[in-house]
Motif scaffolding. Sequence first.
Motif, PDB file in Angstrom:
ATOM      1  N   LEU A 189       6.687  -3.258  -4.559  1.00 48.59           N
ATOM      2  CA  LEU A 189       7.887  -3.461  -5.370  1.00 48.59           C
ATOM      3  C   LEU A 189       7.732  -3.013  -6.825  1.00 48.59           C
ATOM      4  CD1 LEU A 189       9.017  -6.974  -4.078  1.00 48.59           C
ATOM      5  CD2 LEU A 189      10.362  -4.868  -3.956  1.00 48.59           C
ATOM      6  N   LYS A 190       6.502  -2.778  -7.272  1.00 52.75           N
ATOM      7  CA  LYS A 190       6.249  -2.379  -8.668  1.00 52.75           C
ATOM      8  C   LYS A 190       6.832  -3.413  -9.631  1.00 52.75           C
ATOM      9  CE  LYS A 190       4.514   1.598  -7.354  1.00 52.75           C
ATOM     10  NZ  LYS A 190       3.063   1.866  -7.432  1.00 52.75           N
ATOM     11  N   ILE A 191       6.357  -4.640  -9.532  1.00 54.72           N
ATOM     12  CA  ILE A 191       6.952  -5.741 -10.286  1.00 54.72           C
ATOM     13  C   ILE A 191       6.299  -5.998 -11.634  1.00 54.72           C
ATOM     14  CG2 ILE A 191       7.650  -6.885  -8.165  1.00 54.72           C
ATOM     15  CD1 ILE A 191       5.328  -8.840  -8.531  1.00 54.72           C
ATOM     16  N   ILE A 192       5.146  -5.377 -11.908  1.00 56.02           N
ATOM     17  CA  ILE A 192       4.402  -5.738 -13.118  1.00 56.02           C
ATOM     18  C   ILE A 192       4.819  -4.857 -14.297  1.00 56.02           C
ATOM     19  CG2 ILE A 192       2.479  -6.579 -11.734  1.00 56.02           C
ATOM     20  CD1 ILE A 192       0.914  -4.093 -12.548  1.00 56.02           C
ATOM     21  N   SER A 193       4.504  -5.318 -15.494  1.00 56.48           N
ATOM     22  CA  SER A 193       4.997  -4.684 -16.714  1.00 56.48           C
ATOM     23  C   SER A 193       4.555  -3.224 -16.852  1.00 56.48           C
ATOM     24  CB  SER A 193       4.537  -5.496 -17.930  1.00 56.48           C
ATOM     25  OG  SER A 193       3.117  -5.611 -17.964  1.00 56.48           O
ATOM     26  N   HIS A 194       3.304  -2.925 -16.530  1.00 57.17           N
ATOM     27  CA  HIS A 194       2.800  -1.570 -16.736  1.00 57.17           C
ATOM     28  C   HIS A 194       3.491  -0.574 -15.795  1.00 57.17           C
ATOM     29  CE1 HIS A 194      -0.305  -2.887 -19.516  1.00 57.17           C
ATOM     30  NE2 HIS A 194      -0.560  -3.887 -18.687  1.00 57.17           N
ATOM     31  N   ASP A 195       3.760  -0.985 -14.559  1.00 56.67           N
ATOM     32  CA  ASP A 195       4.492  -0.110 -13.634  1.00 56.67           C
ATOM     33  C   ASP A 195       5.921   0.102 -14.112  1.00 56.67           C
ATOM     34  OD1 ASP A 195       2.385   0.310 -11.898  1.00 56.67           O
ATOM     35  OD2 ASP A 195       2.886  -1.380 -10.605  1.00 56.67           O
ATOM     36  N   LEU A 196       6.566  -0.964 -14.574  1.00 53.98           N
ATOM     37  CA  LEU A 196       7.952  -0.873 -15.018  1.00 53.98           C
ATOM     38  C   LEU A 196       8.086  -0.047 -16.290  1.00 53.98           C
ATOM     39  CD1 LEU A 196       8.894  -4.567 -14.253  1.00 53.98           C
ATOM     40  CD2 LEU A 196       9.761  -2.566 -13.060  1.00 53.98           C
ATOM     41  N   LYS A 197       7.064  -0.074 -17.135  1.00 58.78           N
ATOM     42  CA  LYS A 197       7.078   0.766 -18.335  1.00 58.78           C
ATOM     43  C   LYS A 197       6.987   2.236 -17.952  1.00 58.78           C
ATOM     44  CE  LYS A 197       6.731   1.211 -22.919  1.00 58.78           C
ATOM     45  NZ  LYS A 197       6.772   2.679 -23.019  1.00 58.78           N
ATOM     46  N   LYS A 198       6.136   2.547 -16.982  1.00 55.95           N
ATOM     47  CA  LYS A 198       6.009   3.933 -16.515  1.00 55.95           C
ATOM     48  C   LYS A 198       7.307   4.424 -15.890  1.00 55.95           C
ATOM     49  CE  LYS A 198       1.029   3.691 -15.510  1.00 55.95           C
ATOM     50  NZ  LYS A 198       0.012   3.691 -14.419  1.00 55.95           N
ATOM     51  N   LEU A 199       8.015   3.539 -15.207  1.00 57.29           N
ATOM     52  CA  LEU A 199       9.273   3.905 -14.556  1.00 57.29           C
ATOM     53  C   LEU A 199      10.438   3.973 -15.537  1.00 57.29           C
ATOM     54  CD1 LEU A 199       8.929   1.707 -11.335  1.00 57.29           C
ATOM     55  CD2 LEU A 199       8.816   4.204 -11.442  1.00 57.29           C
ATOM     56  N   GLY A 200      10.223   3.585 -16.768  1.00 56.62           N
ATOM     57  CA  GLY A 200      11.281   3.654 -17.767  1.00 56.62           C
ATOM     58  C   GLY A 200      12.292   2.528 -17.691  1.00 56.62           C
ATOM     59  N   ILE A 201      11.948   1.451 -16.993  1.00 59.04           N
ATOM     60  CA  ILE A 201      12.887   0.336 -16.851  1.00 59.04           C
ATOM     61  C   ILE A 201      12.795  -0.603 -18.046  1.00 59.04           C
ATOM     62  CG2 ILE A 201      13.435  -1.700 -15.454  1.00 59.04           C
ATOM     63  CD1 ILE A 201      12.615  -0.034 -12.999  1.00 59.04           C
ATOM     64  N   ILE A 202      11.587  -0.843 -18.531  1.00 53.81           N
ATOM     65  CA  ILE A 202      11.433  -1.664 -19.732  1.00 53.81           C
ATOM     66  C   ILE A 202      11.020  -0.769 -20.899  1.00 53.81           C
ATOM     67  CG2 ILE A 202      10.824  -3.692 -18.370  1.00 53.81           C
ATOM     68  CD1 ILE A 202       7.916  -3.303 -19.398  1.00 53.81           C
ATOM     69  N   ASP A 203      11.254  -1.267 -22.113  1.00 54.98           N
ATOM     70  CA  ASP A 203      10.990  -0.472 -23.301  1.00 54.98           C
ATOM     71  C   ASP A 203       9.661  -0.793 -23.960  1.00 54.98           C
ATOM     72  OD1 ASP A 203      13.597   0.956 -23.474  1.00 54.98           O
ATOM     73  OD2 ASP A 203      14.358  -1.085 -23.651  1.00 54.98           O
ATOM     74  N   GLN A 204       9.211  -2.045 -23.837  1.00 49.22           N
ATOM     75  CA  GLN A 204       8.010  -2.446 -24.580  1.00 49.22           C
ATOM     76  C   GLN A 204       7.320  -3.610 -23.877  1.00 49.22           C
ATOM     77  OE1 GLN A 204       8.858  -3.092 -28.713  1.00 49.22           O
ATOM     78  NE2 GLN A 204       6.768  -3.673 -29.246  1.00 49.22           N
ATOM     79  N   ILE A 205       5.993  -3.562 -23.854  1.00 51.21           N
ATOM     80  CA  ILE A 205       5.194  -4.646 -23.274  1.00 51.21           C
ATOM     81  C   ILE A 205       4.639  -5.499 -24.409  1.00 51.21           C
ATOM     82  CG2 ILE A 205       3.157  -5.222 -21.906  1.00 51.21           C
ATOM     83  CD1 ILE A 205       3.507  -2.506 -20.479  1.00 51.21           C
ATOM     84  N   LEU A 206       4.824  -6.803 -24.296  1.00 54.50           N
ATOM     85  CA  LEU A 206       4.303  -7.725 -25.299  1.00 54.50           C
ATOM     86  C   LEU A 206       2.961  -8.273 -24.824  1.00 54.50           C
ATOM     87  CD1 LEU A 206       7.340  -7.510 -25.946  1.00 54.50           C
ATOM     88  CD2 LEU A 206       7.291  -9.918 -26.578  1.00 54.50           C
TER      89      LEU A 206
END
Length: 326
Positions: free
Chosen positions: A253-270
Amino acid sequence: MATTERKPLLLDFEKPLAELATRIEQIRQLAEENGVDVSGQIRQLEARAMQLREEIFTSLSPSQRLQVARHPRRPSTLDYIQAISDEWMELHGDRCGGDDPALVGGVGRLSGQPVVMLGHQKGRDTKDNIARNFGMPYPGGYRKAMRLMEHANKFSMPILTFIDTPGAWSGVEAEHQGQGEAIAYNLREMFCLDVPIICTVIGEGGSGGALGIGVGDRLLMFEHSVYTVATPEACAAILWKDAGKAPQAAVALKIISHDLKKLGIIDQILPEPTGGAHSDPLKAATTLKQVLLENLDELNRLTAPERRQMRYEKFRKIGVFTEVAH
């Protein structure tokens, strides 16, 4: 009145850390009883404990990160609001006859700037979780959120949302009250708001329940949070008819922050404190406040039409792919 210290709630992969901490404490007690100086040995063990904690939390699997995101003592929406705001007043009711405690919100000040803050609210224990429906809002919760966002728009106050829910409540009663319509209405209206909107996944971002307050100019995400279209357990039950395959589903599912950042879904990881946000909530809150202020400073420089257009383009880009001809 005597007070008792709460025992830490250990996740499976944290047990080696607990065993090492117990060993350090035993050595310290024996040294005090016998008058022996073992400060050098204790410093070595404490350094080893810190190293081990870093090794564990930098190599967590998606299913382990999900456990961290669901930790009962992970800071909640109200915890963060109290920690980062100068002043805060919670507002209640959806103006349609109800007040959903699973979704809280109100007005406050962030470093002197008036803002509207709202988000999902889970409970700390069984009684509190039942009262807040485990952070799963009814339709009234999303209507309350929209009422607060319209208030923010009217008075030119930025909107800060905090996402932490397994999903919207999917019971028959919620369907009778128009759950799907309430979430869809929020999705449409949030694209039209003039004020800056910053959404932060602070724990578990699940399905449409998260999206109902998740349309913004910036989507931030704590390092060990998760954001997913369905829980891994639900995905495994649907695809393999076996909820026991949830760890496999969590990877797919690619649920973690680093995967979602690569996919362009989130903008920034805290980044979180070593050991997760629950290990040092104040440090996590300090990080959140700093990042929110930085993003607000950037967004406040834009005009309302520029923000709306950027918001629209941001979500249009999600899911874009390229076909390669063979």
